[in-house]
Motif scaffolding. Structure first.
Motif, PDB file in Angstrom:
ATOM      1  N   GLY A   1       0.799  -1.210   0.000  1.00 52.47           N
ATOM      2  CA  GLY A   1       0.000   0.000   0.000  1.00 52.47           C
ATOM      3  C   GLY A   1       0.837   1.266   0.000  1.00 52.47           C
ATOM      4  O   GLY A   1       0.390   2.308  -0.479  1.00 52.47           O
ATOM      5  N   PHE A   2       2.085   1.183   0.525  1.00 57.84           N
ATOM      6  CA  PHE A   2       2.970   2.344   0.546  1.00 57.84           C
ATOM      7  C   PHE A   2       4.259   2.064  -0.228  1.00 57.84           C
ATOM      8  O   PHE A   2       4.602   2.793  -1.148  1.00 57.84           O
ATOM      9  N   PHE A   3       4.979   1.007   0.133  1.00 50.14           N
ATOM     10  CA  PHE A   3       6.191   0.593  -0.582  1.00 50.14           C
ATOM     11  C   PHE A   3       5.957  -0.736  -1.292  1.00 50.14           C
ATOM     12  O   PHE A   3       5.361  -1.656  -0.716  1.00 50.14           O
ATOM     13  N   GLY A   4       6.493  -0.850  -2.519  1.00 53.81           N
ATOM     14  CA  GLY A   4       6.589  -2.172  -3.120  1.00 53.81           C
ATOM     15  C   GLY A   4       7.797  -2.901  -2.553  1.00 53.81           C
ATOM     16  O   GLY A   4       7.681  -4.004  -2.015  1.00 53.81           O
ATOM     17  N   LEU A   5       8.964  -2.279  -2.619  1.00 55.94           N
ATOM     18  CA  LEU A   5      10.205  -2.809  -2.073  1.00 55.94           C
ATOM     19  C   LEU A   5      10.882  -1.731  -1.247  1.00 55.94           C
ATOM     20  O   LEU A   5      11.062  -0.600  -1.703  1.00 55.94           O
ATOM     21  N   LEU A   6      11.267  -2.091  -0.014  1.00 60.24           N
ATOM     22  CA  LEU A   6      12.045  -1.206   0.840  1.00 60.24           C
ATOM     23  C   LEU A   6      13.301  -1.954   1.252  1.00 60.24           C
ATOM     24  O   LEU A   6      13.236  -3.029   1.843  1.00 60.24           O
TER      25      LEU A   6
ATOM     26  N   GLN B   1      -6.852  -0.931   1.145  1.00 64.10           N
ATOM     27  CA  GLN B   1      -7.595  -1.847   0.286  1.00 64.10           C
ATOM     28  C   GLN B   1      -8.153  -3.039   1.064  1.00 64.10           C
ATOM     29  O   GLN B   1      -8.051  -4.182   0.651  1.00 64.10           O
ATOM     30  N   ARG B   2      -8.751  -2.731   2.223  1.00 64.13           N
ATOM     31  CA  ARG B   2      -9.382  -3.740   3.083  1.00 64.13           C
ATOM     32  C   ARG B   2      -8.422  -4.857   3.471  1.00 64.13           C
ATOM     33  O   ARG B   2      -8.787  -6.040   3.514  1.00 64.13           O
ATOM     34  N   GLY B   3      -7.207  -4.464   3.714  1.00 62.78           N
ATOM     35  CA  GLY B   3      -6.228  -5.446   4.162  1.00 62.78           C
ATOM     36  C   GLY B   3      -5.672  -6.325   3.074  1.00 62.78           C
ATOM     37  O   GLY B   3      -4.921  -7.274   3.345  1.00 62.78           O
ATOM     38  N   PHE B   4      -5.995  -5.992   1.827  1.00 63.48           N
ATOM     39  CA  PHE B   4      -5.532  -6.833   0.721  1.00 63.48           C
ATOM     40  C   PHE B   4      -4.016  -6.786   0.576  1.00 63.48           C
ATOM     41  O   PHE B   4      -3.380  -7.791   0.265  1.00 63.48           O
ATOM     42  N   LEU B   5      -3.410  -5.617   0.815  1.00 66.23           N
ATOM     43  CA  LEU B   5      -1.963  -5.474   0.674  1.00 66.23           C
ATOM     44  C   LEU B   5      -1.353  -4.993   1.985  1.00 66.23           C
ATOM     45  O   LEU B   5      -1.953  -4.180   2.701  1.00 66.23           O
ATOM     46  N   PRO B   6      -0.163  -5.432   2.305  1.00 69.45           N
ATOM     47  CA  PRO B   6       0.558  -4.877   3.453  1.00 69.45           C
ATOM     48  C   PRO B   6       1.078  -3.486   3.114  1.00 69.45           C
ATOM     49  O   PRO B   6       1.049  -3.050   1.965  1.00 69.45           O
ATOM     50  N   SER B   7       1.574  -2.775   4.117  1.00 70.15           N
ATOM     51  CA  SER B   7       2.156  -1.458   3.860  1.00 70.15           C
ATOM     52  C   SER B   7       3.401  -1.561   3.001  1.00 70.15           C
ATOM     53  O   SER B   7       3.650  -0.718   2.139  1.00 70.15           O
ATOM     54  N   VAL B   8       4.206  -2.614   3.241  1.00 67.86           N
ATOM     55  CA  VAL B   8       5.439  -2.832   2.488  1.00 67.86           C
ATOM     56  C   VAL B   8       5.375  -4.214   1.862  1.00 67.86           C
ATOM     57  O   VAL B   8       5.202  -5.224   2.559  1.00 67.86           O
ATOM     58  N   GLY B   9       5.524  -4.248   0.531  1.00 69.63           N
ATOM     59  CA  GLY B   9       5.478  -5.542  -0.142  1.00 69.63           C
ATOM     60  C   GLY B   9       6.642  -6.428   0.239  1.00 69.63           C
ATOM     61  O   GLY B   9       6.472  -7.603   0.562  1.00 69.63           O
ATOM     62  N   GLU B  10       7.839  -5.895   0.227  1.00 70.04           N
ATOM     63  CA  GLU B  10       9.033  -6.643   0.637  1.00 70.04           C
ATOM     64  C   GLU B  10       9.975  -5.707   1.371  1.00 70.04           C
ATOM     65  O   GLU B  10      10.342  -4.652   0.868  1.00 70.04           O
ATOM     66  N   LEU B  11      10.359  -6.114   2.575  1.00 69.97           N
ATOM     67  CA  LEU B  11      11.340  -5.395   3.372  1.00 69.97           C
ATOM     68  C   LEU B  11      12.613  -6.218   3.377  1.00 69.97           C
ATOM     69  O   LEU B  11      12.626  -7.359   3.827  1.00 69.97           O
ATOM     70  N   ASN B  12      13.687  -5.640   2.856  1.00 66.02           N
ATOM     71  CA  ASN B  12      14.908  -6.410   2.659  1.00 66.02           C
ATOM     72  C   ASN B  12      16.074  -5.656   3.280  1.00 66.02           C
ATOM     73  O   ASN B  12      16.447  -4.570   2.829  1.00 66.02           O
ATOM     74  N   ALA B  13      16.633  -6.228   4.360  1.00 65.27           N
ATOM     75  CA  ALA B  13      17.763  -5.595   5.029  1.00 65.27           C
ATOM     76  C   ALA B  13      18.542  -6.642   5.792  1.00 65.27           C
ATOM     77  O   ALA B  13      17.970  -7.639   6.240  1.00 65.27           O
ATOM     78  N   PRO B  14      19.841  -6.455   5.959  1.00 66.82           N
ATOM     79  CA  PRO B  14      20.638  -7.392   6.750  1.00 66.82           C
ATOM     80  C   PRO B  14      20.067  -7.538   8.158  1.00 66.82           C
ATOM     81  O   PRO B  14      19.758  -6.554   8.825  1.00 66.82           O
TER      82      PRO B  14
END
Length: 702
Positions: A585-590, A611-624
């Motif tokens: 809903g906010f980031f696709g990839l962070l 979108q009624r909970g259909f999507l998270p705020s961040v699609g993928e969070l990627n960090a060490p």
């Protein structure tokens, strides 16, 4: 005593005889009777072929500007590019009436038309259609060359030169198709009156209208209706050089291969020219259709190459342009290609202009500037209104298609873009298509811009900016994006976001590690509304790499310990995906690349439609250390809610069923309105509030 006689080949003047009154030019003549006047005495039936004229008054009002009343006299201007006297093709010199300090230019005293036989068509039947007299039908010969550029003032007095026709190509003996326009070359080269150190060298063309014939103005390189090339040249550091174009009205058609503009083909400052240079284009109107087959094309200036200390002001102009760069060049509403690698101390201001156009390039296109490289000077784009469409193969933007910032500053503020933007393969953005920040001292500040329309592309696509890349920057470098608004649809197949398609900080080295980059990013108090669409993937290299977000598609940064990057932003974008596994809903990839930080450090107070909970705020969070653990995103950093919940609060820090909304938001920045309204962003005393029902941005005075 003086003698004035009709010249049967090319009449000096065409007027009717009055026996008791002498014109400012010494006499009147009757074409019907071939009369002459000698000391006010009429002598009939004398036929002569030679002009012998003394004491003609060429500056009737003594203002230092020589009167031009015919096309013939306009043609004679090339014989004295300094404007100190009117010189005919026989070498006769006329300067009577000039003030004691001498004349310094020309002024138009009547409308002139190249339709000399008055049949409504510019054709071989007209004088100047075959100017060279060799059957080439090349049209008007531009005034001023590289070796002998025009160095005088020209006052139009509100008059029009109509029917301008030029067709000069590579085989043209006189020009080889270079520097084509009413004036070929206007130069600031110092003449005998302005060659001293510390002198001021001024050239103005003002209050003039020029319209072309249907066949227009065409050449090879540096082609414009008014001026082919403005050439700043000199050598003294204390010299000030100004070229001032004011109240110019251009209507017509222009064609060329390289560097084609509605007013000027090329502006050039040689690297060795160290004077303080000024170019002003103000209060002008342009209605133009033009194309370049190889290089750059633009509504005003095809190419502006600023190699030393240029201050350019382009202000209060109205431009209507159909621009096509059909080769490897860039298309722009004002400037096609802007290059200023060595222009430290200069500034380019493009402000308060209205542009309507359809800009198309096989490479890069921008509503104001197609492509900008260098930016050692400061670039300022402010309060421009841009309407129409911008289409390119590589990169496209509502203000600028592609910018490459080495040092200096790039400000864009209070611009309004009502355009559809499309880049087939590269980056596309409602304001900026593709921006690269490279170096230690870069600074970008994009504030209070509004973009309406559809932005679409094949690569990174964003409502405000498509791609933002930062390399080799240091802590002194910064990028600020605040109080911007995007309303419309954003469509892409790779990295797609309602505000930004992709952000990448740092460069991947050959050794497999990211090089250090320290760009200070501030993305605060921005609002986006509409829809974000993931298009069907048609390029195989994109499959599996898509990232789609309501606010940002892909955001990759060196470290998250840089505080307060995303603060108090609102995304009302509905996200529609097809195959992407990285959608939010906010980031696709962070993603960031240190192993100690958590996202809360640089995210706070951001909200989006969930979108009624259909999507998270961040699609993928990627960090060490975190991998793809999206639970690390908290309600205090970025939070999703339904439209009805996002409307409900009538102030900040409001509790609702979804939780706390608009925590710590500033009511001097946001207006919360009623419980059935979304928060509105306050810009310059006006509240801009999105109305979802009618899908538009409403304005309310404070």
């Amino acid at each position: 005593m003086f003698l004035c006689v009709k010249n049967t080949a090319r009449p000096l003047f065409s007027v009717f005889f009055l026996s008791v009154f002498l014109s400012p030019f010494g006499c009147f003549m009757s074409a019907a009777h071939s009369e002459i006047v000698v000391d006010n005495t009429v002598v009939d039936n004398i036929v002569v072929d030679k002009i012998v004229v003394d004491n003609i008054i060429v500056d009737s009002d003594g203002d230092g500007l020589i009167d031009i009343t015919t096309l013939e006299q306009l043609d004679w201007m090339r014989n004295n590019v300094f404007g100190t006297a009117l010189v005919d093709f026989s070498g006769n010199r006329y300067e009577e009436g000039c003030p004691g300090t001498g004349c310094f230019g020309y002024e138009l005293m009547a409308d002139l038309s190249f339709d000399t036989n008055d049949d409504g068509v510019i054709s071989p039947e007209d004088e100047y259609y075959d100017y060279d007299g060799d059957g080439s039908n090349s049209g008007w010969l531009p005034i001023g060359t590289l070796e002998n550029g025009f160095q005088a003032h020209f006052e139009g007095n509100g008059h029009r030169i109509s029917g301008l026709y030029i067709h000069r190509q590579n085989d043209d003996v006189e020009t080889q198709g270079k520097n084509i326009g009413l004036f070929g070359v206007v130069t600031t080269k110092a003449n005998s009156d302005s060659g001293l150190p510390g002198a001021s060298i001024n050239r103005f063309v003002r209050n003039l209208s020029v319209s072309t014939a249907k066949k227009g103005v065409s050449g090879v390189s540096n082609v414009g209706v008014l001026i082919g090339k403005v050439n700043f040249e000199g050598s003294d550091d204390s010299t000030t050089a100004l070229v001032d174009l004011e109240n110019i009205n251009i209507i017509g058609f222009v064609n060329g291969e390289v560097d084609v503009g509605g007013i000027i083909g090329e502006v050039l400052i040689e690297p060795w020219y160290v004077a303080n240079n000024f170019l002003f284009i103000t209060e002008s109107q342009i209605s133009i259709a033009l194309n370049s087959t190889i290089g750059n094309a633009a509504g005003m200036i095809g190419l502006l190459r600023n190699d030393h200390r240029l201050t350019a002001l382009i202000k209060n102009n109205d431009i209507e342009a159909e621009v096509a760069a059909l080769g490897n060049g860039s298309a722009g509403g004002v400037i096609g290609y802007f290059d200023d690698y060595q222009s430290a101390g200069g500034k380019i201001e493009i402000i308060d202009n209205t542009l309507y156009g359809h800009l198309d390039s096989k490479r890069i296109a921008g509503g104001v500037i197609g492509e900008g490289v260098g930016f050692a000077a400061n670039l300022e784009l402010g309060r421009n209104i841009v309407m129409g469409s911008v289409t390119a193969l590589s990169s496209a933007g509502g203000l600028i298609g592609w910018s490459y910032l080495l040092e200096g500053r790039f400000d864009a503020y209070q611009n309004r873009v009502f355009s559809d933007i499309y880049a087939q393969l590269g980056c596309s953005g409602g304001i900026v298509g593709d921006h690269i920040a490279l170096g230690a001292d870069v600074h970008t500040h994009w504030k209070e811009n509004i973009s309406y329309g559809t932005v679409s592309g094949g690569s990174s696509t964003g409502g405000l900016v498509g791609c933002y890349k930062a390399y080799h920057t240091e802590p002194v470098a910064s990028s600020i994006m605040e109080r911007n608004i995007v309303v419309g649809n954003v469509r892409g197949e790779h990295r797609v976001g309602g505000f930004m398609g992709s952000f990448l900080e740092g460069d991947y080295s050959e050794e497999g590690s990211y090089e250090d980059t320290f760009l200070r990013v501030r993305i605060h108090n921005n609002m986006v509304a509409g829809r974000v669409f993931e298009k069907k993937v048609i390029h195989d290299f994109i499959i599996g790499k898509q990232a789609v977000g309501g606010f940002v598609g892909s955001f990759v940064i060196r470290e998250s310990s840089i505080k307060d990057v995303f603060v108090n932003n609102l995304s009302l974008m509905a996200v529609r995906i097809k195959a992407s596994e990285r959608a939010g809903g906010f980031f696709g990839l962070l993603q960031w690349r240190d192993d100690v930080s958590t996202p809360e450090v640089f995210l706070s107070g951001n909200y989006h439609f969930n979108q009624r909970g259909f999507l998270p705020s961040v699609g993928e969070l990627n960090a060490p250390g975190l991998g793809t653990v999206t639970e690390a995103i908290t309600e205090q950093s970025v939070f999703g809610a339904r439209y009805v919940d996002l409307k409900y609060p009538e102030g900040p820090n409001a509790w609702c069923d979804a939780g706390v909304l608009y925590e710590s938001w500033d009511e001097k920045v946001w207006s919360f309105g009623r419980s059935d309204q979304f928060p509105g962003l306050i810009i310059d005393g006006v509240v801009y509030r999105y109305n979802k029902k009618i899908k538009t941005l409403e304005e309310e005075m404070m």
